[in-house]
Design a protein around this motif. Structure first.
Motif, short mmCIF file in Angstrom:
data_model
loop_
_atom_site.label_atom_id
_atom_site.label_comp_id
_atom_site.label_asym_id
_atom_site.label_seq_id
_atom_site.Cartn_x
_atom_site.Cartn_y
_atom_site.Cartn_z
N SER A 91 0.82 -1.14 -0.27
CA SER A 91 -0.15 -0.03 0.09
C SER A 91 0.89 1.20 0.02
N TYR A 92 2.08 1.23 0.69
CA TYR A 92 2.77 2.23 0.94
C TYR A 92 3.37 2.77 -0.58
N ALA A 93 3.55 1.87 -1.57
CA ALA A 93 3.92 2.26 -2.80
C ALA A 93 5.50 3.13 -2.98
N ALA A 94 6.24 2.56 -2.32
CA ALA A 94 7.62 3.46 -2.05
C ALA A 94 8.04 3.77 -3.55
N LYS A 95 8.28 3.11 -4.41
CA LYS A 95 8.70 3.36 -5.54
C LYS A 95 7.95 4.60 -6.57
N ASP A 96 6.69 4.68 -6.20
CA ASP A 96 5.85 5.69 -6.78
C ASP A 96 4.52 6.04 -5.94
N ARG A 97 4.85 6.82 -5.23
CA ARG A 97 4.00 7.23 -4.31
C ARG A 97 2.51 7.78 -5.00
N THR A 98 2.68 8.35 -6.06
CA THR A 98 1.54 8.97 -6.79
C THR A 98 0.65 7.51 -6.97
N LYS A 99 1.01 6.48 -7.01
CA LYS A 99 0.27 5.31 -7.33
C LYS A 99 -0.68 4.82 -6.18
#
Length: 131
Positions: free
Chosen positions: A52-60
């Motif tokens: 959920s954190y989506a560290a590589k692309d926080r816009t997602k």
């Protein structure tokens, strides 16, 4: 113990404007009961948070059952900007009229947690002694 963990990005000051436009919160406490002895927190318990954190692309990032975003405006409207935020229904509070005597239950849980912690410290001390 129930606690929220907040992550902030360090950014240079920009006058009086707030950098934070949205605060993401992951609820890993409601209806999940971890203990040191019987149900310790495992790495797999954090997999949903990591995804959920989506560290590589926080816009997602997308909201989910345990993962939500709150705007700066929503946060500043809270009493004293309180960040103790929850939205999931706590099943443990549903039948609060029929709860057991908290004194005995809490004392037993505390004793079990202390015993488990002592066992872990003893194992660590033994490992250190061998080195």
């Amino acid at each position: 113990m129930k606690a929220n963990v907040l992550f902030f990005d360090r950014k240079p000051a920009v006058g009086k404007r707030a950098w934070t436009t949205k605060l993401w919160i992951y609820d890993l406490r409601t209806n999940l009961h971890f203990t040191l002895k019987e149900n310790p927190l495992q790495r797999a318990d954090l997999d949903d948070f990591v995804a959920s954190y989506a560290a590589k692309d926080r816009t997602k990032r997308k909201t989910g059952e345990r993962w939500r975003a709150f705007t700066y405006e929503e946060l500043t409207k809270r009493d004293k900007v309180n960040l103790d935020i929850f939205w999931l229904k706590d099943d443990a509070l549903e039948d609060s009229a029929n709860l057991p005597d908290p004194g005995g239950v809490l004392a037993l849980e505390i004793a079990e947690d202390l015993e488990a912690a002592l066992e872990q410290f003893a194992a660590i001390a033994e490992d250190l002694r061998r080195k």
